[in-house]
Design a protein around this motif. Sequence first.
Motif, PDB file in Angstrom:
ATOM      1  N   GLY A  71     -26.480  27.168   0.380  1.00 26.55           N
ATOM      2  CA  GLY A  71     -25.259  27.924   0.644  1.00 26.55           C
ATOM      3  C   GLY A  71     -25.187  28.470   2.061  1.00 26.55           C
ATOM      4  O   GLY A  71     -24.146  28.968   2.480  1.00 26.55           O
ATOM      5  N   ALA A  72     -26.265  28.359   2.838  1.00 20.80           N
ATOM      6  CA  ALA A  72     -26.289  28.914   4.203  1.00 20.80           C
ATOM      7  C   ALA A  72     -25.314  28.206   5.135  1.00 20.80           C
ATOM      8  O   ALA A  72     -24.961  28.747   6.183  1.00 20.80           O
ATOM      9  N   GLU A  73     -24.862  27.024   4.751  1.00 23.08           N
ATOM     10  CA  GLU A  73     -23.898  26.315   5.604  1.00 23.08           C
ATOM     11  C   GLU A  73     -22.591  27.099   5.725  1.00 23.08           C
ATOM     12  O   GLU A  73     -21.820  26.880   6.665  1.00 23.08           O
ATOM     13  N   ASP A  74     -22.347  28.032   4.810  1.00 21.70           N
ATOM     14  CA  ASP A  74     -21.128  28.837   4.833  1.00 21.70           C
ATOM     15  C   ASP A  74     -21.344  30.222   5.438  1.00 21.70           C
ATOM     16  O   ASP A  74     -20.432  31.045   5.427  1.00 21.70           O
ATOM     17  N   GLU A  75     -22.545  30.487   5.937  1.00 24.87           N
ATOM     18  CA  GLU A  75     -22.898  31.808   6.469  1.00 24.87           C
ATOM     19  C   GLU A  75     -23.178  31.725   7.965  1.00 24.87           C
ATOM     20  O   GLU A  75     -23.657  30.705   8.454  1.00 24.87           O
ATOM     21  N   ALA A  76     -22.927  32.830   8.667  1.00 30.46           N
ATOM     22  CA  ALA A  76     -23.345  32.948  10.065  1.00 30.46           C
ATOM     23  C   ALA A  76     -24.812  33.356  10.081  1.00 30.46           C
ATOM     24  O   ALA A  76     -25.315  33.953   9.121  1.00 30.46           O
ATOM     25  N   PHE A  77     -25.513  33.025  11.159  1.00 33.61           N
ATOM     26  CA  PHE A  77     -26.889  33.485  11.288  1.00 33.61           C
ATOM     27  C   PHE A  77     -26.853  34.995  11.496  1.00 33.61           C
ATOM     28  O   PHE A  77     -26.038  35.503  12.264  1.00 33.61           O
ATOM     29  N   PRO A  78     -27.727  35.725  10.814  1.00 27.53           N
ATOM     30  CA  PRO A  78     -27.670  37.186  10.902  1.00 27.53           C
ATOM     31  C   PRO A  78     -28.171  37.731  12.234  1.00 27.53           C
ATOM     32  O   PRO A  78     -29.015  37.125  12.895  1.00 27.53           O
ATOM     33  N   VAL A  79     -27.635  38.883  12.596  1.00 27.46           N
ATOM     34  CA  VAL A  79     -28.107  39.603  13.780  1.00 27.46           C
ATOM     35  C   VAL A  79     -29.572  39.937  13.553  1.00 27.46           C
ATOM     36  O   VAL A  79     -29.962  40.366  12.474  1.00 27.46           O
ATOM     37  N   GLY A  80     -30.376  39.737  14.559  1.00 25.93           N
ATOM     38  CA  GLY A  80     -31.805  40.028  14.463  1.00 25.93           C
ATOM     39  C   GLY A  80     -32.659  38.816  14.213  1.00 25.93           C
ATOM     40  O   GLY A  80     -33.876  38.858  14.414  1.00 25.93           O
ATOM     41  N   ALA A  81     -32.058  37.716  13.782  1.00 31.38           N
ATOM     42  CA  ALA A  81     -32.836  36.497  13.544  1.00 31.38           C
ATOM     43  C   ALA A  81     -33.123  35.817  14.880  1.00 31.38           C
ATOM     44  O   ALA A  81     -32.238  35.652  15.704  1.00 31.38           O
ATOM     45  N   GLN A  82     -34.371  35.442  15.072  1.00 28.15           N
ATOM     46  CA  GLN A  82     -34.756  34.705  16.270  1.00 28.15           C
ATOM     47  C   GLN A  82     -35.171  33.275  15.951  1.00 28.15           C
ATOM     48  O   GLN A  82     -35.241  32.432  16.828  1.00 28.15           O
ATOM     49  N   VAL A  83     -35.441  33.044  14.659  1.00 27.03           N
ATOM     50  CA  VAL A  83     -35.852  31.724  14.193  1.00 27.03           C
ATOM     51  C   VAL A  83     -35.073  31.402  12.924  1.00 27.03           C
ATOM     52  O   VAL A  83     -34.933  32.245  12.045  1.00 27.03           O
ATOM     53  N   ALA A  84     -34.568  30.174  12.840  1.00 25.36           N
ATOM     54  CA  ALA A  84     -33.942  29.674  11.615  1.00 25.36           C
ATOM     55  C   ALA A  84     -34.988  28.794  10.928  1.00 25.36           C
ATOM     56  O   ALA A  84     -35.438  27.796  11.492  1.00 25.36           O
ATOM     57  N   PHE A  85     -35.388  29.187   9.737  1.00 26.40           N
ATOM     58  CA  PHE A  85     -36.435  28.516   8.969  1.00 26.40           C
ATOM     59  C   PHE A  85     -35.742  27.759   7.839  1.00 26.40           C
ATOM     60  O   PHE A  85     -35.141  28.354   6.956  1.00 26.40           O
ATOM     61  N   LEU A  86     -35.817  26.439   7.853  1.00 25.56           N
ATOM     62  CA  LEU A  86     -35.152  25.637   6.828  1.00 25.56           C
ATOM     63  C   LEU A  86     -35.972  25.633   5.542  1.00 25.56           C
ATOM     64  O   LEU A  86     -37.058  25.075   5.478  1.00 25.56           O
ATOM     65  N   GLY A  87     -35.435  26.316   4.540  1.00 27.84           N
ATOM     66  CA  GLY A  87     -35.998  26.324   3.194  1.00 27.84           C
ATOM     67  C   GLY A  87     -35.023  25.580   2.292  1.00 27.84           C
ATOM     68  O   GLY A  87     -34.489  24.552   2.677  1.00 27.84           O
ATOM     69  N   GLY A  88     -34.739  26.117   1.124  1.00 31.41           N
ATOM     70  CA  GLY A  88     -33.738  25.544   0.238  1.00 31.41           C
ATOM     71  C   GLY A  88     -34.236  24.396  -0.600  1.00 31.41           C
ATOM     72  O   GLY A  88     -35.347  23.905  -0.430  1.00 31.41           O
ATOM     73  N   SER A  89     -33.380  23.970  -1.522  1.00 26.43           N
ATOM     74  CA  SER A  89     -33.716  22.846  -2.410  1.00 26.43           C
ATOM     75  C   SER A  89     -33.699  21.541  -1.617  1.00 26.43           C
ATOM     76  O   SER A  89     -33.030  21.427  -0.590  1.00 26.43           O
ATOM     77  N   ASP A  90     -34.419  20.548  -2.108  1.00 29.22           N
ATOM     78  CA  ASP A  90     -34.469  19.264  -1.409  1.00 29.22           C
ATOM     79  C   ASP A  90     -33.096  18.607  -1.272  1.00 29.22           C
ATOM     80  O   ASP A  90     -32.753  18.136  -0.180  1.00 29.22           O
ATOM     81  N   PRO A  91     -32.270  18.547  -2.334  1.00 34.57           N
ATOM     82  CA  PRO A  91     -30.951  17.913  -2.160  1.00 34.57           C
ATOM     83  C   PRO A  91     -30.100  18.655  -1.114  1.00 34.57           C
ATOM     84  O   PRO A  91     -29.419  18.025  -0.305  1.00 34.57           O
ATOM     85  N   TRP A  92     -30.156  19.973  -1.137  1.00 35.25           N
ATOM     86  CA  TRP A  92     -29.383  20.754  -0.166  1.00 35.25           C
ATOM     87  C   TRP A  92     -29.914  20.530   1.240  1.00 35.25           C
ATOM     88  O   TRP A  92     -29.138  20.365   2.185  1.00 35.25           O
ATOM     89  N   ARG A  93     -31.214  20.492   1.422  1.00 33.48           N
ATOM     90  CA  ARG A  93     -31.811  20.256   2.752  1.00 33.48           C
ATOM     91  C   ARG A  93     -31.379  18.896   3.300  1.00 33.48           C
ATOM     92  O   ARG A  93     -31.074  18.767   4.481  1.00 33.48           O
ATOM     93  N   ARG A  94     -31.391  17.875   2.411  1.00 30.79           N
ATOM     94  CA  ARG A  94     -30.975  16.539   2.865  1.00 30.79           C
ATOM     95  C   ARG A  94     -29.515  16.553   3.310  1.00 30.79           C
ATOM     96  O   ARG A  94     -29.145  15.875   4.266  1.00 30.79           O
TER      97      ARG A  94
END
Length: 179
Positions: free
Chosen positions: A78-101
């Motif tokens: 669901g992160a594709e619909d969200e902005a990156f939050p203030v304070g984040a310096q790294v985006a770490f790809l987690g999530g389910s395998d189908p969503w990651r693909r």
Amino acid sequence: MHIRRAWASDCGAVSKYGFDEDLYFAQIQRLEPWAATCHFLVVPDVIQDAEATLNVFTHYARELAATPLPLAYVLQDGAEDEAFPVGAQVAFLGGSDPWRRRWGATLLARAHEEGLRTHVGRVNSAQRVQALSFTHADSCDGTYVAFRSVERGLREIGAWLDRASMPSLFSANDFRHVP
């Protein structure tokens, strides 16, 4: 000669013991002296739930504002619909395998464009390492070595990295997501 090794720290939210806030903050205090070589500290997340993860990140980022450790925001389903939050310096790809693909490469490219470093978790095969060569992933991790001997696991991972770094016809900049 003292060798300074890069490192990162997970939050333990997905461990078999569950998240322990007191242990998390105690760990952060112990790690802060080595902040200069820290790639990131994972802020707690909620598996496969971007909205809940964003809320949790926002809560803990306020409490972690004074830490010198770079904060990693875990991208969940669901992160594709969200902005990156203030304070984040790294985006770490987690999530389910189908969503990651479906969304992984797009989100890594977006994070890269917004100046965040990127990391991909659960990279435990040559196929996943090869797939990362077409993304804006700065780093990755996995548990592969835990299931092999250290010597054999490191040798195999080294071969994966060698193959993935061979010259290629395309690079991550040659691809873009078309919804």
